[in-house]
Design a protein around this motif. Structure first.
Motif, PDB file in Angstrom:
ATOM      1  N   TYR A  39     -14.318   5.974  -4.340  1.00 56.55           N
ATOM      2  CA  TYR A  39     -12.634   5.591  -4.153  1.00 56.55           C
ATOM      3  C   TYR A  39     -12.641   4.173  -4.740  1.00 56.55           C
ATOM      4  O   TYR A  39     -13.163   3.124  -4.062  1.00 56.55           O
ATOM      5  N   ALA A  40     -12.176   3.915  -6.049  1.00 54.00           N
ATOM      6  CA  ALA A  40     -12.048   2.353  -6.473  1.00 54.00           C
ATOM      7  C   ALA A  40     -10.895   1.741  -5.889  1.00 54.00           C
ATOM      8  O   ALA A  40      -9.931   2.020  -5.564  1.00 54.00           O
ATOM      9  N   MET A  41     -11.464   0.567  -5.140  1.00 54.34           N
ATOM     10  CA  MET A  41     -10.637  -0.565  -4.803  1.00 54.34           C
ATOM     11  C   MET A  41     -10.077  -1.450  -5.662  1.00 54.34           C
ATOM     12  O   MET A  41      -9.511  -2.635  -5.336  1.00 54.34           O
ATOM     13  N   TYR A  42     -10.066  -1.074  -6.919  1.00 56.97           N
ATOM     14  CA  TYR A  42      -9.586  -2.186  -8.029  1.00 56.97           C
ATOM     15  C   TYR A  42      -8.912  -1.170  -8.936  1.00 56.97           C
ATOM     16  O   TYR A  42      -8.997   0.051  -8.895  1.00 56.97           O
ATOM     17  N   ASP A  43      -8.197  -1.721 -10.029  1.00 54.11           N
ATOM     18  CA  ASP A  43      -7.604  -1.009 -11.187  1.00 54.11           C
ATOM     19  C   ASP A  43      -8.538  -0.727 -12.236  1.00 54.11           C
ATOM     20  O   ASP A  43      -8.698  -1.629 -13.111  1.00 54.11           O
ATOM     21  N   THR A  44      -9.084   0.616 -12.165  1.00 54.88           N
ATOM     22  CA  THR A  44     -10.000   1.021 -13.073  1.00 54.88           C
ATOM     23  C   THR A  44      -9.230   2.007 -14.171  1.00 54.88           C
ATOM     24  O   THR A  44      -8.267   2.652 -13.804  1.00 54.88           O
ATOM     25  N   ALA A  45      -9.827   1.879 -15.261  1.00 54.98           N
ATOM     26  CA  ALA A  45      -9.262   2.959 -16.471  1.00 54.98           C
ATOM     27  C   ALA A  45      -9.963   4.047 -16.500  1.00 54.98           C
ATOM     28  O   ALA A  45      -9.566   5.168 -17.219  1.00 54.98           O
ATOM     29  N   ARG A  46     -11.137   4.196 -15.465  1.00 57.88           N
ATOM     30  CA  ARG A  46     -12.178   5.259 -15.711  1.00 57.88           C
ATOM     31  C   ARG A  46     -11.609   6.302 -14.755  1.00 57.88           C
ATOM     32  O   ARG A  46     -12.558   7.261 -14.419  1.00 57.88           O
ATOM     33  N   SER A  47     -10.813   5.988 -13.880  1.00 61.80           N
ATOM     34  CA  SER A  47     -10.770   7.088 -12.798  1.00 61.80           C
ATOM     35  C   SER A  47      -9.239   7.081 -12.406  1.00 61.80           C
ATOM     36  O   SER A  47      -8.453   6.008 -12.226  1.00 61.80           O
ATOM     37  N   ARG A  48      -8.774   8.219 -11.811  1.00 63.95           N
ATOM     38  CA  ARG A  48      -7.370   8.319 -11.375  1.00 63.95           C
ATOM     39  C   ARG A  48      -7.359   8.121  -9.599  1.00 63.95           C
ATOM     40  O   ARG A  48      -6.473   7.733  -8.870  1.00 63.95           O
TER      41      ARG A  48
ATOM     42  N   VAL B  87      -7.086   2.559  -6.022  1.00 59.49           N
ATOM     43  CA  VAL B  87      -6.051   2.011  -4.949  1.00 59.49           C
ATOM     44  C   VAL B  87      -4.881   1.797  -5.809  1.00 59.49           C
ATOM     45  O   VAL B  87      -3.645   1.689  -5.012  1.00 59.49           O
ATOM     46  N   THR B  88      -4.448   1.730  -6.900  1.00 58.00           N
ATOM     47  CA  THR B  88      -3.304   1.356  -7.798  1.00 58.00           C
ATOM     48  C   THR B  88      -2.459   2.391  -7.832  1.00 58.00           C
ATOM     49  O   THR B  88      -1.428   2.478  -8.057  1.00 58.00           O
ATOM     50  N   GLN B  89      -3.269   3.610  -7.555  1.00 51.71           N
ATOM     51  CA  GLN B  89      -2.552   4.977  -7.799  1.00 51.71           C
ATOM     52  C   GLN B  89      -2.471   5.854  -6.438  1.00 51.71           C
ATOM     53  O   GLN B  89      -1.124   6.504  -6.272  1.00 51.71           O
ATOM     54  N   VAL B  90      -3.352   5.716  -5.591  1.00 50.11           N
ATOM     55  CA  VAL B  90      -3.466   6.427  -4.419  1.00 50.11           C
ATOM     56  C   VAL B  90      -3.612   5.637  -3.380  1.00 50.11           C
ATOM     57  O   VAL B  90      -4.659   4.942  -3.380  1.00 50.11           O
ATOM     58  N   GLY B  91      -2.777   5.603  -2.216  1.00 50.19           N
ATOM     59  CA  GLY B  91      -3.025   4.800  -1.017  1.00 50.19           C
ATOM     60  C   GLY B  91      -2.084   3.622  -1.304  1.00 50.19           C
ATOM     61  O   GLY B  91      -0.800   3.949  -1.085  1.00 50.19           O
ATOM     62  N   PRO B  92      -2.396   2.285  -1.299  1.00 47.60           N
ATOM     63  CA  PRO B  92      -1.607   1.213  -1.350  1.00 47.60           C
ATOM     64  C   PRO B  92      -0.956   0.927  -2.488  1.00 47.60           C
ATOM     65  O   PRO B  92       0.048   0.225  -2.605  1.00 47.60           O
ATOM     66  N   GLU B  93      -1.174   1.655  -3.617  1.00 48.82           N
ATOM     67  CA  GLU B  93      -0.495   1.366  -4.859  1.00 48.82           C
ATOM     68  C   GLU B  93      -0.490  -0.047  -5.261  1.00 48.82           C
ATOM     69  O   GLU B  93       0.511  -0.433  -5.862  1.00 48.82           O
ATOM     70  N   ARG B  94      -1.446  -0.613  -4.993  1.00 53.11           N
ATOM     71  CA  ARG B  94      -1.536  -2.148  -5.596  1.00 53.11           C
ATOM     72  C   ARG B  94      -3.183  -2.341  -5.919  1.00 53.11           C
ATOM     73  O   ARG B  94      -3.941  -1.914  -5.209  1.00 53.11           O
ATOM     74  N   ASP B  95      -3.328  -3.326  -6.596  1.00 50.42           N
ATOM     75  CA  ASP B  95      -4.725  -3.765  -6.879  1.00 50.42           C
ATOM     76  C   ASP B  95      -5.103  -4.860  -5.683  1.00 50.42           C
ATOM     77  O   ASP B  95      -5.159  -6.029  -5.926  1.00 50.42           O
ATOM     78  N   VAL B  96      -5.719  -4.175  -4.528  1.00 47.69           N
ATOM     79  CA  VAL B  96      -6.019  -4.827  -3.466  1.00 47.69           C
ATOM     80  C   VAL B  96      -7.144  -5.899  -3.935  1.00 47.69           C
ATOM     81  O   VAL B  96      -7.204  -7.104  -3.390  1.00 47.69           O
ATOM     82  N   MET B  97      -7.912  -5.440  -4.668  1.00 49.35           N
ATOM     83  CA  MET B  97      -9.251  -6.578  -4.813  1.00 49.35           C
ATOM     84  C   MET B  97      -8.770  -7.511  -5.628  1.00 49.35           C
ATOM     85  O   MET B  97      -9.053  -8.528  -5.511  1.00 49.35           O
ATOM     86  N   GLY B  98      -8.227  -7.152  -6.765  1.00 49.91           N
ATOM     87  CA  GLY B  98      -7.701  -8.212  -7.437  1.00 49.91           C
ATOM     88  C   GLY B  98      -6.805  -9.273  -6.962  1.00 49.91           C
ATOM     89  O   GLY B  98      -6.978 -10.310  -7.226  1.00 49.91           O
ATOM     90  N   ASP B  99      -5.906  -8.811  -5.934  1.00 47.83           N
ATOM     91  CA  ASP B  99      -5.013  -9.658  -5.305  1.00 47.83           C
ATOM     92  C   ASP B  99      -5.833 -10.592  -4.193  1.00 47.83           C
ATOM     93  O   ASP B  99      -5.934 -11.669  -4.182  1.00 47.83           O
ATOM     94  N   LEU B 100      -7.077 -10.111  -3.751  1.00 48.70           N
ATOM     95  CA  LEU B 100      -7.854 -10.775  -3.054  1.00 48.70           C
ATOM     96  C   LEU B 100      -8.618 -11.928  -3.966  1.00 48.70           C
ATOM     97  O   LEU B 100      -8.783 -13.124  -3.445  1.00 48.70           O
ATOM     98  N   LEU B 101      -9.036 -11.468  -5.057  1.00 47.45           N
ATOM     99  CA  LEU B 101     -10.188 -12.370  -5.718  1.00 47.45           C
ATOM    100  C   LEU B 101      -9.227 -13.430  -6.361  1.00 47.45           C
ATOM    101  O   LEU B 101      -9.586 -14.674  -6.615  1.00 47.45           O
ATOM    102  N   ALA B 102      -7.785 -13.349  -6.576  1.00 41.61           N
ATOM    103  CA  ALA B 102      -6.751 -14.308  -6.918  1.00 41.61           C
ATOM    104  C   ALA B 102      -6.562 -15.394  -5.911  1.00 41.61           C
ATOM    105  O   ALA B 102      -6.564 -16.350  -6.349  1.00 41.61           O
ATOM    106  N   ALA B 103      -6.635 -14.731  -4.703  1.00 46.67           N
ATOM    107  CA  ALA B 103      -6.338 -15.746  -3.755  1.00 46.67           C
ATOM    108  C   ALA B 103      -7.621 -16.499  -3.544  1.00 46.67           C
ATOM    109  O   ALA B 103      -7.497 -17.697  -3.015  1.00 46.67           O
ATOM    110  N   VAL B 104      -8.960 -15.838  -3.581  1.00 44.53           N
ATOM    111  CA  VAL B 104      -9.863 -16.593  -3.446  1.00 44.53           C
ATOM    112  C   VAL B 104     -10.209 -17.636  -4.299  1.00 44.53           C
ATOM    113  O   VAL B 104     -10.351 -18.879  -4.196  1.00 44.53           O
ATOM    114  N   ASP B 105      -9.910 -17.575  -5.526  1.00 44.87           N
ATOM    115  CA  ASP B 105      -9.613 -18.466  -6.592  1.00 44.87           C
ATOM    116  C   ASP B 105      -8.880 -19.448  -6.383  1.00 44.87           C
ATOM    117  O   ASP B 105      -9.241 -20.625  -6.608  1.00 44.87           O
TER     118      ASP B 105
END
Length: 516
Positions: free
Chosen positions: A142-151, A154-172
């Protein structure tokens, strides 16, 4: 627990990743452009960046749909399908048969509705962390990021947001270093227990989540290995992590040529970005000197010549959120950090958020306590290097992986050393593992008969106090009276000893050739 199963009508069609030729050609083009090629000889030119050597402390995050059942540990997606295990019995009793409610059915309930990445990062900064490494994908697929290689992401099933991308943006945004961890390498066998009886693992409709589900005695197929490589490349290109952490699984011999390609690709991409990066690996999956060795839940027996890492967790029970954690206390976490740093290592400390996106109060409190200690004593940690010996005292934690099953029984005689050199100053820090009951730190390595001390002591200070402490020196030890402020609280006190400058003849090489 009454959870609704996944509604298959909400799913998109499976992603076709059967033809990887174009994507692999792109990978090879980056490798061919250099400066690294996919050989161990070329990769051995890699050098660990100074920022990583100085950082010392980071936060690891295990999060995912396995935190919804919150039973056992993060391997629930595997053990729930293995007959005869507590997780199997718990699953049937709580959710019903596996053909009606399988692991896929937990994914919609991983909602992260209270997730606030900026709030998380503010906590990590208060904890004193310098880098943050979330798990991009665990063994469950289950990918915690927005991948083009799987459905199954998290962007499609569950929170429907890129939770890892949002975290890394906040980290940066917070000026910390962003990393990512991939544990997908073991997915090729991880769900195989469900192939042995009537479960949803056998359903072809979900093969793209559960597959390949091969027997562990076999080896991963070329298609799986290509997909592993390309998923990791996707993480690199989409998120540009400066730390890439690999869990176990890649030490399997069939991964070896793919690891070399991946490392060359990552290092070459980093050169394009103008960034220095780090790969963490376990066991012997990388050749020495080509990446940074990681020891899981353990330590070295002494000072390692080059930097290494210990990844451990605030809990002995699980890396992910579960009910009834066996938490370590703040003193033990600080002791682990101090021991690792004294031996030329970094500590990557894991927490496990709840499925609603909140960090458990107990785990937040532990991070705050570590941060409080570092706020006073961090001078002895950040940017430091090992001294001639890592420490002294009667207690030696077992070296190697998985040695944190019980806390080391440190005493007030157990001390660790670090060193910091500034222009005109040479400091050695004596870090107590336990605060002495009588209020005095006795440091044998700095006694007048010490065999490891080759220069006079110029000054003695206690971190956290502006007052000059009372200290005496005998043949046996340096005796320092601690101020009242350093007699209580998690972690130990730190004595800073300033040594006389090295004799001029020892600095000839440094000055040689300088125009002064």
């Amino acid at each position: 627990m009454n959870l609704e199963p996944l509604d298959p009508t909400t799913l998109s069609a499976p992603v076709d990743v059967s033809d990887n030729r174009q994507a692999l050609a792109m990978v090879d083009a980056v490798i061919e452009a250099g400066p690294y090629d996919a050989t161990w000889e070329s990769l051995s030119r890699y050098g660990v960046p100074q920022w990583y050597r100085d950082a010392k402390f980071g936060i690891f995050l295990h999060w995912g749909a396995f935190s919804v059942p919150a039973f056992g540990n993060e391997w629930y997606p595997r053990t729930m399908y293995r007959r005869g295990t507590a997780a199997f019995d718990h699953h049937v009793a709580t959710y019903g048969p596996h053909d009606r409610f399988g692991y896929k059915d937990f994914l919609p309930h991983f909602r992260m509705e209270s997730y606030d990445p900026e709030e998380w990062v503010a906590l990590f900064k208060r904890a004193g962390a310098q880098f943050v490494v979330p798990v991009a994908e665990h063994h469950d697929g289950y990918a915690m990021y927005d991948t083009a290689r799987s459905r199954w992401k998290v962007t499609q099933v569950g929170p429907e947001r890129d939770v890892m991308g949002d975290l890394l943006a906040a980290v940066d945004q917070a000026w910390l270093i962003a990393g990512a961890s991939t544990h997908r390498a073991e997915h090729w066998f991880f769900m195989n227990g469900g192939a042995e009886f009537d479960s949803d693992v056998r359903d072809p409709a979900y093969a793209d989540l559960y597959g390949p589900a091969l027997r562990k005695e076999m080896t991963p197929t070329e298609r799986f290995l290509e997909d592993w490589l390309l998923r990791t490349v996707e993480i690199i290109d989409s998120y540009r992590p400066q730390i890439l952490y690999f869990d176990t699984g890649i030490e399997e011999p069939s991964f070896e040529p793919y690891i070399r390609r991946l490392a060359a690709y990552y290092y070459n991409r980093a050169a394009e970005w103008g960034r220095d990066v780090v790969i963490n690996y376990k066991w012997d999956s990388f050749a020495p000197g080509t990446a940074v060795l990681d020891i899981e839940r353990g330590t070295m027996g002494g000072i390692r010549p080059d930097v290494w890492q210990n990844d451990t967790s605030v809990s002995r029970t699980s890396w992910s959120w579960v009910e009834g954690h066996d938490y370590k206390d703040a003193s033990e976490l600080i002791q682990e950090l101090v021991d690792v740093v004294a031996k030329n290592g970094n500590l990557l400390l894991n927490i496990g958020p709840r499925p609603d996106g909140t960090i458990p109060e107990e785990e937040a409190a532990l991070l705050e306590a570590v941060g409080d200690w570092l706020a006073v004593h961090g001078e002895a940690i950040y940017g430091s290097s090992p001294w001639v010996v890592f420490g002294e005292g009667p207690t030696a934690p077992a070296a190697g992986s998985f040695t944190d099953a019980a806390a080391a029984a440190y005493t007030a005689e157990d001390i660790r050393f670090t060193r910091m050199t500034e222009v005109g100053h040479d400091y050695v820090y004596a870090i107590g593992m336990v605060r002495p009951e009588d209020g005095r730190m006795r440091i044998r390595s700095f006694g007048s008969s010490s065999r490891v001390l080759d220069r006079p002591i110029v000054d003695v200070r206690v971190l956290g106090s502006r007052e000059q402490p009372e200290w005496t020196r005998t043949g046996e030890h340096l005796d320092v009276v601690l101020p009242d402020s350093e007699l209580a609280g998690p972690g130990g006190a730190v004595v800073r000893i300033e040594l006389a400058p090295e004799a001029a003849e020892t600095r000839i090489d440094f000055f040689h050739g300088l125009n002064i």
